[in-house]
Design a protein around this motif. Structure first.
Motif, PDB file in Angstrom:
ATOM      1  N   ASN A  63      -8.276   4.480  -2.132  1.00  0.00           N
ATOM      2  CA  ASN A  63      -7.196   5.065  -2.929  1.00  0.00           C
ATOM      3  C   ASN A  63      -7.598   5.442  -4.352  1.00  0.00           C
ATOM      4  O   ASN A  63      -6.932   6.266  -4.983  1.00  0.00           O
ATOM      5  CB  ASN A  63      -6.006   4.115  -3.000  1.00  0.00           C
ATOM      6  CG  ASN A  63      -5.345   3.924  -1.652  1.00  0.00           C
ATOM      7  OD1 ASN A  63      -5.743   4.524  -0.665  1.00  0.00           O
ATOM      8  ND2 ASN A  63      -4.328   3.083  -1.599  1.00  0.00           N
ATOM      9  N   TYR A  71      -3.451   2.443   8.213  1.00  0.00           N
ATOM     10  CA  TYR A  71      -3.340   1.657   6.978  1.00  0.00           C
ATOM     11  C   TYR A  71      -4.529   1.915   6.049  1.00  0.00           C
ATOM     12  O   TYR A  71      -4.374   1.999   4.841  1.00  0.00           O
ATOM     13  CB  TYR A  71      -3.252   0.174   7.334  1.00  0.00           C
ATOM     14  CG  TYR A  71      -2.987  -0.729   6.150  1.00  0.00           C
ATOM     15  CD1 TYR A  71      -1.694  -0.869   5.645  1.00  0.00           C
ATOM     16  CD2 TYR A  71      -4.012  -1.435   5.537  1.00  0.00           C
ATOM     17  CE1 TYR A  71      -1.438  -1.705   4.558  1.00  0.00           C
ATOM     18  CE2 TYR A  71      -3.768  -2.271   4.462  1.00  0.00           C
ATOM     19  CZ  TYR A  71      -2.486  -2.396   3.968  1.00  0.00           C
ATOM     20  OH  TYR A  71      -2.238  -3.221   2.900  1.00  0.00           O
ATOM     21  N   TYR A  72      -5.722   2.025   6.620  1.00  0.00           N
ATOM     22  CA  TYR A  72      -6.924   2.206   5.810  1.00  0.00           C
ATOM     23  C   TYR A  72      -7.480   3.624   5.836  1.00  0.00           C
ATOM     24  O   TYR A  72      -8.534   3.883   5.285  1.00  0.00           O
ATOM     25  CB  TYR A  72      -8.034   1.250   6.278  1.00  0.00           C
ATOM     26  CG  TYR A  72      -7.815  -0.177   5.844  1.00  0.00           C
ATOM     27  CD1 TYR A  72      -7.895  -0.535   4.516  1.00  0.00           C
ATOM     28  CD2 TYR A  72      -7.521  -1.149   6.777  1.00  0.00           C
ATOM     29  CE1 TYR A  72      -7.690  -1.844   4.109  1.00  0.00           C
ATOM     30  CE2 TYR A  72      -7.321  -2.462   6.390  1.00  0.00           C
ATOM     31  CZ  TYR A  72      -7.402  -2.795   5.065  1.00  0.00           C
ATOM     32  OH  TYR A  72      -7.202  -4.095   4.672  1.00  0.00           O
ATOM     33  N   ASN A  81       4.014   1.679   4.912  1.00  0.00           N
ATOM     34  CA  ASN A  81       3.124   0.613   5.353  1.00  0.00           C
ATOM     35  C   ASN A  81       3.831  -0.742   5.257  1.00  0.00           C
ATOM     36  O   ASN A  81       4.730  -0.918   4.419  1.00  0.00           O
ATOM     37  CB  ASN A  81       1.857   0.572   4.497  1.00  0.00           C
ATOM     38  CG  ASN A  81       0.951   1.750   4.771  1.00  0.00           C
ATOM     39  OD1 ASN A  81       0.614   2.022   5.922  1.00  0.00           O
ATOM     40  ND2 ASN A  81       0.558   2.455   3.717  1.00  0.00           N
ATOM     41  N   GLN A 119      -0.831  -5.079  -6.067  1.00  0.00           N
ATOM     42  CA  GLN A 119      -1.188  -6.367  -5.487  1.00  0.00           C
ATOM     43  C   GLN A 119      -0.903  -7.478  -6.496  1.00  0.00           C
ATOM     44  O   GLN A 119      -0.952  -7.284  -7.715  1.00  0.00           O
ATOM     45  CB  GLN A 119      -2.661  -6.369  -5.070  1.00  0.00           C
ATOM     46  CG  GLN A 119      -3.660  -6.056  -6.160  1.00  0.00           C
ATOM     47  CD  GLN A 119      -4.159  -7.285  -6.906  1.00  0.00           C
ATOM     48  OE1 GLN A 119      -3.961  -8.425  -6.451  1.00  0.00           O
ATOM     49  NE2 GLN A 119      -4.791  -7.076  -8.051  1.00  0.00           N
ATOM     50  N   ASN A 171       0.837  -1.202   0.000  1.00  0.00           N
ATOM     51  CA  ASN A 171       0.000   0.000   0.000  1.00  0.00           C
ATOM     52  C   ASN A 171       0.871   1.251   0.000  1.00  0.00           C
ATOM     53  O   ASN A 171       1.879   1.317   0.690  1.00  0.00           O
ATOM     54  CB  ASN A 171      -0.909  -0.013   1.232  1.00  0.00           C
ATOM     55  CG  ASN A 171      -1.910   1.135   1.207  1.00  0.00           C
ATOM     56  OD1 ASN A 171      -2.150   1.735   0.175  1.00  0.00           O
ATOM     57  ND2 ASN A 171      -2.487   1.420   2.354  1.00  0.00           N
ATOM     58  N   SER A 172       0.468   2.249  -0.798  1.00  0.00           N
ATOM     59  CA  SER A 172       1.193   3.526  -0.926  1.00  0.00           C
ATOM     60  C   SER A 172       2.607   3.311  -1.452  1.00  0.00           C
ATOM     61  O   SER A 172       3.597   3.425  -0.730  1.00  0.00           O
ATOM     62  CB  SER A 172       1.242   4.264   0.423  1.00  0.00           C
ATOM     63  OG  SER A 172      -0.041   4.612   0.852  1.00  0.00           O
ATOM     64  N   LEU A 218      -8.742  -0.962  -0.158  1.00  0.00           N
ATOM     65  CA  LEU A 218      -7.709  -0.053  -0.663  1.00  0.00           C
ATOM     66  C   LEU A 218      -8.128   0.566  -1.993  1.00  0.00           C
ATOM     67  O   LEU A 218      -7.860   1.754  -2.250  1.00  0.00           O
ATOM     68  CB  LEU A 218      -6.386  -0.798  -0.820  1.00  0.00           C
ATOM     69  CG  LEU A 218      -5.699  -1.219   0.482  1.00  0.00           C
ATOM     70  CD1 LEU A 218      -4.467  -2.064   0.188  1.00  0.00           C
ATOM     71  CD2 LEU A 218      -5.312   0.008   1.314  1.00  0.00           C
ATOM     72  N   PHE A 275      -1.795   1.547  -4.695  1.00  0.00           N
ATOM     73  CA  PHE A 275      -1.251   0.320  -4.134  1.00  0.00           C
ATOM     74  C   PHE A 275      -1.088  -0.680  -5.272  1.00  0.00           C
ATOM     75  O   PHE A 275      -1.668  -0.514  -6.356  1.00  0.00           O
ATOM     76  CB  PHE A 275      -2.192  -0.240  -3.064  1.00  0.00           C
ATOM     77  CG  PHE A 275      -3.472  -0.813  -3.630  1.00  0.00           C
ATOM     78  CD1 PHE A 275      -3.607  -2.180  -3.807  1.00  0.00           C
ATOM     79  CD2 PHE A 275      -4.527   0.014  -3.990  1.00  0.00           C
ATOM     80  CE1 PHE A 275      -4.768  -2.698  -4.337  1.00  0.00           C
ATOM     81  CE2 PHE A 275      -5.690  -0.504  -4.517  1.00  0.00           C
ATOM     82  CZ  PHE A 275      -5.812  -1.869  -4.693  1.00  0.00           C
TER      83      PHE A 275
END
Length: 552
Positions: free
Chosen positions: A181, A353-354, A160, A132, A97-98, A177, A130
């Protein structure tokens, strides 16, 4: 005049309470969303692997590049098989994330699982989003290597942890996310553009009113152009440095237009001085910065100048917030923006985080301003129209009523006489001792008795009946849709009330009586004939000894 002023102040106070409530709800929404995101703890040690940025062979924490750094950065960590034993299922989700980089590749045991952005020239930007990927269980070995490669032009790393989780909580993680985001940012930008275009459309419909809405619309639209920087850009045709300069130029111009909007309201030239200075300062930065590292160092100070301008506009609007509701709303708006801007500088964009990033809140506040201001302008315009309508009605009423008693005057009487028909009755009332009252107690006492008589008549006549002051101490009542018998009963009740009453005035108890002449109206007879008929009846009542009713 005083009542009108008090009424206007009460309406303004009511509306300002509503505007304060709206911005209070915005702040409450910020707090509630942050509380909600802090409570999202479905990722646990039982279903996830947390890898802190500092655990890599090279610290993967957020890092600002210097001119001596290369663009490519490598981070490696070894994970034992036991780290995956508590995870269920055959598929695992890896999320970073980020990502503060232009591009990123992630390999698990030499298997490419993530490839985002341009790893060759860095013509992309992932910092606002982010990444994934998916790891299959059959890729897991006794000893596992996670290798991350980033391409960075001015910043790399993340603050993060890198998370590997089971498929179900991992997909939930990705969904949240993506909501925070991407989707909410896109929705906010859409709101900003829509509201800017809406207020611009309203301006073109009402260009004669003010240029305030024009500058506000342009300020919103240019600020909305800057907010695109908070979206992930996977593919760029030019260097991100050029894109970043254009985004910040859009923000600087937007702030200038906000200053012009405020100037159009207050007509103070000093208001636009600071916005112009910050735009000039930014243009100097654009010209002198030839690479992203130098530009990044300069625009950090540029954001401080933006906050200084917002604070300046806040002080100006607060100083003049009593002028009108538009300035008051602008004061609330700049207060909220300044608070969130300070939070973004000193706390960073991410609180957890969120957590929704602070720019998202700013996006929605910026987007709401033109809509609220347009509502304020329309509301104030409607209030002015209602006040003008009320004043016109009062003027018409004053033109048709007697200034002393409040009964209708001769002008209105003439209009009503032209509408008489066979179902109307006209009565003339006259005080029997007006001259002795004036001689004994003064003309003010006579005026007081006339007002008392008017109030008494209004108590007895029907809503459809019309009372007019004919002249001096004479009054005319037009009984509409009324028989002569019923009209006589009403007139007799008025006569008895006046005869039996004592009227207190300056310590004296005044008494009087009235004589009444009545006549049945006829649509065939002109108004003058009907009045003459009732007047002859009044003369008969006087001749019979006063305090009488006579019908002709």
């Amino acid at each position: 005049m005083i009542r009108k002023l008090i009424s206007t102040m009460s309406v303004n106070r009511y509306h300002r309470t509503i505007y304060v409530f709206i911005y209070f709800m915005i702040i409450c929404a910020i707090l509630l969303l942050n509380i909600y995101t802090h409570q999202l703890n479905f990722l646990t040690e039982d279903n996830s692997i947390y890898i802190e940025p500092t655990a890599f062979d090279h610290d993967f924490s957020t890092y600002e590049l210097s001119k001596d750094d290369d663009n490519l950065f490598h981070y490696t960590i070894t994970l034992p098989n036991t780290a995956f034993e508590q995870l269920g299922g055959d598929l695992f989700k890896l999320v970073i994330n980020s990502v503060h980089s232009n591009a990123i590749n992630v390999r698990f045991n030499d298997q490419l699982i993530i490839s985002e952005g341009d790893m060759t020239e860095g013509f992309s930007m992932l910092r606002a989003g982010f990444v994934q990927g998916t790891i299959e269980r059959n890729l897991v070995k006794e000893t596992n290597t996670l290798h991350i490669t980033t391409y960075a032009s001015f910043r790399t790393g993340t603050f993060n942890p890198v998370i590997i989780s089971e498929s179900i909580p991992g997909n939930r993680n990705i969904g949240l996310l993506r909501l925070f985001n991407e989707r909410l940012v896109s929705l906010g930008i859409g709101l900003v553009i829509m509201s800017g275009l809406f207020s611009l459309f309203i301006y073109f419909l009402n260009r004669k009113d003010t240029t305030f809405l024009l500058w506000l619309s342009l300020g919103t639209l240019f600020t909305g152009g800057y907010l695109w920087d908070y979206l992930t850009m996977q593919h760029l045709s030019i260097d991100y440095l050029v894109i970043k300069k254009l985004f910040l130029l859009s923000l600087s111009i937007g702030i200038l237009f906000y200053g012009l909007a405020l100037y159009s309201l207050l007509k103070k030239k000093y208001i636009i001085a600071l916005p112009v200075m910050q735009l000039i300062y930014y243009l100097v930065i654009v010209i002198t910065s030839t690479n992203m590292i130098d530009f990044r160092r300069s625009y950090n100070y540029f954001f401080y100048s933006i906050i200084a301008v917002v604070l300046f506009l806040l002080i100006v609007t607060f100083k003049h917030h009593k002028l009108n509701n538009t300035v008051f709303v602008m004061s609330l708006h700049f207060s909220t923006i300044f608070t969130l801007g300070m939070l973004s500088l000193f706390k960073g964009f991410k609180l957890s985080y969120y957590s929704l990033s602070t720019p998202i809140f700013i996006i929605f506040v910026v987007g709401l301003l033109p809509l609220i201001i347009t509502y304020v302008l329309f509301l104030e315009k409607d209030i002015k129209l209602l006040e003008e309508k009320k004043l016109k009605k009062q003027a018409v009423t004053q033109a048709m009523t007697d200034g002393l008693t409040g009964a209708f005057n001769n002008y209105y009487l003439k209009q009503q006489l032209d509408q008489l028909d066979d179902h109307s009755v006209l009565a003339i009332l006259d005080l029997d001792n007006m001259k002795p009252l004036n001689d004994s107690y003064g003309h003010l006492a006579g005026d007081y008795v006339l007002c008392y008589l008017t109030d008494t008549i209004k108590q007895y006549i029907r809503e459809t009946d019309i009372l007019c002051r004919y002249g001096g101490d004479e009054f005319i009542i037009i009984f509409k849709d009324c028989t002569l018998h019923d009209a006589k009963d009403i007139a007799n009740n008025i006569r008895q009330h006046i005869k039996e009453s004592t009227i207190p005035y300056n310590g004296h108890q005044l008494t009087t009586s009235i004589s009444i002449g009545m006549c049945q109206a006829s649509g065939d007879n002109p108004a003058r004939t009907i009045i003459e008929c009732a007047d002859k009846a009044l003369y008969k009542a006087k001749q019979m000894g006063k305090n009488r009713i006579a019908i002709n």
